[in-house]
Design an enzyme around this catalytic site. Structure first.
Site, PDB file in Angstrom:
ATOM      1  N   CYS A 166     -25.305  13.399  25.080  1.00 53.57           N
ATOM      2  CA  CYS A 166     -25.890  13.272  26.424  1.00 53.57           C
ATOM      3  C   CYS A 166     -27.294  13.862  26.498  1.00 53.57           C
ATOM      4  CB  CYS A 166     -24.974  13.955  27.433  1.00 53.57           C
ATOM      5  SG  CYS A 166     -25.605  13.922  29.124  1.00 53.57           S
ATOM      6  N   GLU A 173     -33.026  13.381  39.168  1.00 53.34           N
ATOM      7  CA  GLU A 173     -32.951  11.934  39.284  1.00 53.34           C
ATOM      8  C   GLU A 173     -31.837  11.516  40.232  1.00 53.34           C
ATOM      9  OE1 GLU A 173     -32.091  10.664  35.354  1.00 53.34           O
ATOM     10  OE2 GLU A 173     -33.794  11.723  34.525  1.00 53.34           O
ATOM     11  N   CYS A 213     -28.055   9.260  32.058  1.00 43.87           N
ATOM     12  CA  CYS A 213     -28.352  10.591  32.597  1.00 43.87           C
ATOM     13  C   CYS A 213     -29.503  11.305  31.934  1.00 43.87           C
ATOM     14  CB  CYS A 213     -27.168  11.508  32.416  1.00 43.87           C
ATOM     15  SG  CYS A 213     -25.641  10.778  32.809  1.00 43.87           S
ATOM     16  N   CYS A 249     -22.677  18.346  25.745  1.00 40.27           N
ATOM     17  CA  CYS A 249     -22.007  17.194  25.137  1.00 40.27           C
ATOM     18  C   CYS A 249     -22.992  16.594  24.122  1.00 40.27           C
ATOM     19  CB  CYS A 249     -21.643  16.163  26.196  1.00 40.27           C
ATOM     20  SG  CYS A 249     -20.478  16.799  27.426  1.00 40.27           S
ATOM     21  N   CYS A 305     -28.184  20.856  32.063  1.00 39.86           N
ATOM     22  CA  CYS A 305     -26.729  20.988  32.042  1.00 39.86           C
ATOM     23  C   CYS A 305     -26.348  21.930  30.909  1.00 39.86           C
ATOM     24  CB  CYS A 305     -26.087  19.619  31.820  1.00 39.86           C
ATOM     25  SG  CYS A 305     -24.279  19.638  31.899  1.00 39.86           S
ATOM     26  N   CYS A 347     -26.020   7.374  42.716  1.00 40.28           N
ATOM     27  CA  CYS A 347     -25.601   8.386  41.742  1.00 40.28           C
ATOM     28  C   CYS A 347     -26.501   9.617  41.914  1.00 40.28           C
ATOM     29  CB  CYS A 347     -25.749   7.791  40.345  1.00 40.28           C
ATOM     30  SG  CYS A 347     -25.333   8.941  39.046  1.00 40.28           S
TER      31      CYS A 347
HETATM   32  N1  SAH Z   1     -21.079  16.345  33.892  1.00 42.52           N
HETATM   33  C1  SAH Z   1     -20.335  15.315  34.552  1.00 42.52           C
HETATM   34  C2  SAH Z   1     -21.167  14.293  35.298  1.00 42.52           C
HETATM   35  C3  SAH Z   1     -22.466  13.851  34.690  1.00 42.52           C
HETATM   36  S1  SAH Z   1     -22.453  12.722  33.337  1.00 42.52           S
HETATM   37  C4  SAH Z   1     -19.441  14.641  33.548  1.00 42.52           C
HETATM   38  O1  SAH Z   1     -19.471  14.983  32.385  1.00 42.52           O
HETATM   39  O2  SAH Z   1     -18.647  13.798  33.945  1.00 42.52           O
HETATM   40  C5  SAH Z   1     -21.896  11.186  33.964  1.00 42.52           C
HETATM   41  C6  SAH Z   1     -21.253  10.348  32.890  1.00 42.52           C
HETATM   42  O3  SAH Z   1     -22.228   9.765  32.008  1.00 42.52           O
HETATM   43  C7  SAH Z   1     -20.314  11.137  32.009  1.00 42.52           C
HETATM   44  O4  SAH Z   1     -19.143  10.407  31.814  1.00 42.52           O
HETATM   45  C8  SAH Z   1     -21.117  11.274  30.739  1.00 42.52           C
HETATM   46  O5  SAH Z   1     -20.296  11.554  29.650  1.00 42.52           O
HETATM   47  C9  SAH Z   1     -21.797   9.926  30.662  1.00 42.52           C
HETATM   48  N2  SAH Z   1     -22.919   9.837  29.728  1.00 42.52           N
HETATM   49  C10 SAH Z   1     -23.746  10.810  29.308  1.00 42.52           C
HETATM   50  N3  SAH Z   1     -24.646  10.347  28.427  1.00 42.52           N
HETATM   51  C11 SAH Z   1     -24.382   9.030  28.285  1.00 42.52           C
HETATM   52  C12 SAH Z   1     -24.972   7.996  27.499  1.00 42.52           C
HETATM   53  N4  SAH Z   1     -26.006   8.224  26.716  1.00 42.52           N
HETATM   54  N5  SAH Z   1     -24.428   6.757  27.603  1.00 42.52           N
HETATM   55  C13 SAH Z   1     -23.397   6.507  28.418  1.00 42.52           C
HETATM   56  N6  SAH Z   1     -22.814   7.447  29.177  1.00 42.52           N
HETATM   57  C14 SAH Z   1     -23.289   8.699  29.106  1.00 42.52           C
END
Ligand code: SAH
Length: 374
Positions: A131, A96, A355, A128, A124, A117
């Protein structure tokens, strides 16, 4: 299975590497720049458009390189200010790329600040808890050429507001590496892609307008601090104490705050500019006021900017965002200490802009049994 070409993408070549290939073939030194001009300046989408190259050279190129290793599956336009491109790679993986417009006061939407973006991996490995990208784990790294291809597709697309193709990447204000994947886990391909993105023979986009976001891979943050191109850095903090962070981000076990925070300091001292701390607000997980106080202290100590992001719901996960009042109370703790803070009003909720969500949904649809062809 569909035929998968194994040719290397042209969009992963640097001026140097392409010159070398062409030299081996006996081409004059200016040829590489001529070809890259077709791709990055004139936005040619087929070898046949490159009319100042001989037929013979064009057919060699076609047999040697994949011009652009991604095709647009669909571009989804949101009713608000976010567009999303779903790209299919040669092995049918999906990635994406999102365009986010932030309207400016007093001017029309067509004068919005525009951010792109981009993704760096398929899936990944960071896992987390909140996510969507990590739900199915890591499928693979993107190649440099696949990362660059995302930006070319943005340039090919027609802007729904101006009905013009966004031919100039310069019309975008920022590029954020915040899509699917952990950018610093795909370090070499990412740096190669950003070099192509930045180069005058490539897309010519300023390094200082490119932000990398990481979940906190400490050794790679330190390595990034030594890169000659001065990219900006954002850290996904999401917990202001080890206790909270560890519960939602497994990476915190390997790199707890005692290691992460000094690495951020090293980075910002080397660059002389502010790092951004991202903090998603998730109800009853990290939105208590004592977390705000810890976050305030960390941000003050690091001279960092704080970006508060109300959580975007992910299908199948129990988490949700706190009420607006609670979000504001959290932000007030930081504001009272004069920490530069933004509380993001999220965009693109209606097109799965968080994401990995659009990809997950499309993959689910694909794996659903389809009726046999008549
Ligand atoms: N792996 C990298 C970049 C990708 S995620 C990182 O962790 O920074 C980009 C951002 O979106 C990160 O801050 C991540 O924690 C956040 N993110 C992931 N899922 C999300 C969600 N459901 N709502 C809001 N932010 C989210």
């Amino acid at each position: 299975m569909r035929f998968v070409p194994t040719l290397p993408p042209l969009t992963g070549e640097t001026l140097e590497s392409l010159s070398e290939r062409l030299r081996e073939r006996g081409e004059p030194p200016f040829r590489a720049r001529q070809i890259l001009d077709w791709v990055y300046k004139k936005r040619a989408r087929s070898w046949d458009e490159m009319t100042n190259l001989s037929k013979d050279l064009r057919s060699w190129l076609a047999q040697t390189f994949d011009l652009i290793p991604a095709s647009l599956l669909y571009g989804k336009q949101s009713t608000d200010v976010t567009d999303k491109l779903l790209l299919e790679l040669r092995d049918q993986s999906l990635i994406e790329t999102v365009i986010i417009r932030a309207p400016q006061e007093g001017v029309g939407l067509e004068h919005s600040r525009k951010t792109i973006c981009i993704s760096t991996q398929v899936g990944c490995a960071m896992a987390c808890a909140f996510c969507a990208s990590g739900l199915a784990g890591l499928k693979r790294d993107l190649s440099a050429g696949e990362i660059v291809a995302q930006l070319l597709h943005v340039c090919y697309r027609e802007d729904p507001l101006t009905a013009r193709a966004d031919r100039e990447l310069a019309s975008f204000d920022n590029i954020v590496v915040m899509g699917m994947g952990e950018p610093l886990a795909n370090y070499d391909n990412l740096i190669r892609a950003l070099t192509i993105l930045n180069a005058d023979w490539g897309l010519g986009f300023g390094a200082r307008r490119i932000t990398l976001s990481t979940s906190g891979l400490v050794p790679k943050i330190l390595k990034l601090a030594d890169e000659p191109l001065g990219f900006r850095l954002a850290i996904s903090l999401h917990g202001a104490t080890d206790e909270v962070r560890e519960k939602i981000m497994p990476v915190n076990k390997a790199y707890p705050l005692a290691k992460l925070l000094p690495a951020i300091r090293t980075f910002s001292e080397k660059h002389g500019r502010m790092v951004t701390l991202e903090f998603i607000l998730i109800e009853d997980i990290n939105d208590a006021l004592d977390q705000a106080e810890h976050l305030r202290d960390i941000a003050r100590d690091l001279h960092a900017h704080v970006n508060l992001i109300p959580y975007n719901r992910v299908e199948g996960l129990p988490w949700k965002r706190p009420s607006i009042a609670r979000q504001e109370r959290f932000a007030d703790v930081l504001r009272a200490a004069r920490i530069p803070v933004t509380l993001r009003r999220e965009k693109g909720h209606d097109i799965d802009a968080a994401c990995g969500q659009l990809r997950l949904r499309t993959e689910k649809d694909r794996s659903a049994p389809t009726p046999a062809p008549a």
